[in-house]
Design an enzyme around this catalytic site. Sequence first.
Site, PDB file in Angstrom:
ATOM      1  N   TYR A 254      -3.441  -8.076   0.134  1.00 55.19           N
ATOM      2  CA  TYR A 254      -3.900  -6.695   0.059  1.00 55.19           C
ATOM      3  C   TYR A 254      -5.420  -6.625   0.145  1.00 55.19           C
ATOM      4  O   TYR A 254      -6.130  -7.449  -0.444  1.00 55.19           O
ATOM      5  CB  TYR A 254      -3.428  -6.037  -1.238  1.00 55.19           C
ATOM      6  CG  TYR A 254      -1.936  -5.805  -1.284  1.00 55.19           C
ATOM      7  CD1 TYR A 254      -1.355  -4.757  -0.580  1.00 55.19           C
ATOM      8  CD2 TYR A 254      -1.107  -6.651  -2.014  1.00 55.19           C
ATOM      9  CE1 TYR A 254       0.016  -4.541  -0.619  1.00 55.19           C
ATOM     10  CE2 TYR A 254       0.261  -6.445  -2.053  1.00 55.19           C
ATOM     11  CZ  TYR A 254       0.815  -5.388  -1.355  1.00 55.19           C
ATOM     12  OH  TYR A 254       2.184  -5.178  -1.378  1.00 55.19           O
ATOM     13  N   HIS A 296       2.962   2.660   2.757  1.00 49.98           N
ATOM     14  CA  HIS A 296       1.749   2.223   2.074  1.00 49.98           C
ATOM     15  C   HIS A 296       1.668   0.712   1.920  1.00 49.98           C
ATOM     16  O   HIS A 296       0.655   0.200   1.438  1.00 49.98           O
ATOM     17  CB  HIS A 296       1.671   2.874   0.687  1.00 49.98           C
ATOM     18  CG  HIS A 296       1.534   4.353   0.735  1.00 49.98           C
ATOM     19  ND1 HIS A 296       1.808   5.165  -0.345  1.00 49.98           N
ATOM     20  CD2 HIS A 296       1.157   5.194   1.731  1.00 49.98           C
ATOM     21  CE1 HIS A 296       1.615   6.435  -0.019  1.00 49.98           C
ATOM     22  NE2 HIS A 296       1.225   6.477   1.243  1.00 49.98           N
ATOM     23  N   ASP A 297       2.728   0.007   2.300  1.00 52.66           N
ATOM     24  CA  ASP A 297       2.754  -1.448   2.103  1.00 52.66           C
ATOM     25  C   ASP A 297       2.472  -2.212   3.390  1.00 52.66           C
ATOM     26  O   ASP A 297       2.862  -3.372   3.530  1.00 52.66           O
ATOM     27  CB  ASP A 297       4.116  -1.875   1.536  1.00 52.66           C
ATOM     28  CG  ASP A 297       4.042  -3.217   0.816  1.00 52.66           C
ATOM     29  OD1 ASP A 297       3.051  -3.445   0.096  1.00 52.66           O
ATOM     30  OD2 ASP A 297       4.968  -4.032   0.975  1.00 52.66           O
ATOM     31  N   ALA A 298       1.780  -1.602   4.335  1.00 48.03           N
ATOM     32  CA  ALA A 298       1.489  -2.244   5.614  1.00 48.03           C
ATOM     33  C   ALA A 298       0.251  -3.129   5.478  1.00 48.03           C
ATOM     34  O   ALA A 298      -0.839  -2.817   5.975  1.00 48.03           O
ATOM     35  CB  ALA A 298       1.286  -1.191   6.706  1.00 48.03           C
ATOM     36  N   HIS A 299       0.419  -4.270   4.783  1.00 51.15           N
ATOM     37  CA  HIS A 299      -0.662  -5.230   4.600  1.00 51.15           C
ATOM     38  C   HIS A 299      -0.662  -6.233   5.753  1.00 51.15           C
ATOM     39  O   HIS A 299       0.184  -6.171   6.657  1.00 51.15           O
ATOM     40  CB  HIS A 299      -0.515  -5.939   3.253  1.00 51.15           C
ATOM     41  CG  HIS A 299       0.869  -6.479   3.024  1.00 51.15           C
ATOM     42  ND1 HIS A 299       1.383  -7.571   3.703  1.00 51.15           N
ATOM     43  CD2 HIS A 299       1.860  -6.069   2.186  1.00 51.15           C
ATOM     44  CE1 HIS A 299       2.610  -7.810   3.297  1.00 51.15           C
ATOM     45  NE2 HIS A 299       2.933  -6.914   2.386  1.00 51.15           N
TER      46      HIS A 299
END
Length: 421
Positions: A254, A296-299
């Site tokens: 992240y 929102h978790d597109a790391h």
Amino acid sequence: MALELRVWLFADCVGTLSLLDGRLSFRYHADWLNNARAVPLSCSLPLQAEPFDDLRARPFFAGLLPEGNLRRLIAQQFHVSGQNDFALLNAIGGECAGAVTFLHEGEVPQSDPHGEEQWLDDQQLQAVLDELPRRPMLAGENGLRLSLAGAQDKLPVVFDGQRIGLPRGGQPSTDILKPPIQAVDDSVSNEGFCLGLAQAMKITAAEARVHHVGDRRFLLVTRYDRQRDAQGRTSRLHQEDFCQALGVVPEMKYQNEGGPDLKACFDLLRRVTRPSAPQILRLLDYVVFNALIGNHDAHAKNFSLLYADAAGKSAPILAPMYDALSTAIYPNLTPKMAMKLGSKYKFSEVLGRHWERFAEEAGLARAQTRKRVLGMAQALPSVARALQATPAFARQSVIEQIVGVIEQRSALTVRRLSEGA
């Protein structure tokens, strides 16, 4: 004395991974360095005679392993430390992402792609689904050494269009089975819809289908790092995620932990792909799509490079989109995006000037970026409604919530870009 594993890429033994005093070390074999077909395992591990120390080696090799609680449970299964990357690769590193396999000296990869399927009937498949939360990757099951990165329960399987089976003996899997995520309502439909929506928007995305066995639902995702020939034989393609390629350990995936930002992701594509312009536009579409659906978790571990020919000699391309989930619909999950858009982690705070700042940081033309963002924001809601109306997704509350997020975010984006705020 060092513990050693032989590292295979396709059918070639390319190097040795060692553990010495608790630290990883990797060295390419001289025979591989002198081979006309030699290619590196990773952008972060270029071909060289000198060994790579733990700092250089660990991002790629640890990046092949499950994370979080899955990793802890697998370590318990084998009575090893959860911090011991080497021991875990020794235990489960037979079928990994890409074309990498870990074997002991004297062992060779499975050569018969048809020899080791264990087809599952409905009762056996339900038993596997029951077992996964307790024993991720079916760790310790005889003949299985399976590994995939990430913190979500999943399992590499073989699928022939009718039957689902386990890839024993080092056989390549063809698909990834994803059961529901605990504490995330109807993640199966959510991810299936989001990946289907990406395809409906002409975005290259992994093929996903919702399946049922009894009253159980799961997602089956076709592996983009596997290919079938005309005779139906499966072979591996090599790939690596952006954290691996950039030399970033998975614990720092992240941005707010020091991991890659969008600038680093675009710079990577610009540096390693040829021609890079089509790949950069594809990544731009991924970024905009993820923002508008509320993923929102597109790391950086959710973007990958795919080495699209088995020889690995051509430049990589951006892998299809995968792990697309609208997390914004869940109030218990963070409203912060994994990577900033402009200077903002929260989509609600992203104004027109933040899209422009993102474009500048990513090396994109501001006008072209604005046009592409506007185009997707204007088209996405109606495409989402059309997909929602299909039998696979009709009358599902989670899909209605996703489409509501898309409509709200798309309208907000159009307004803010039109206002030039």
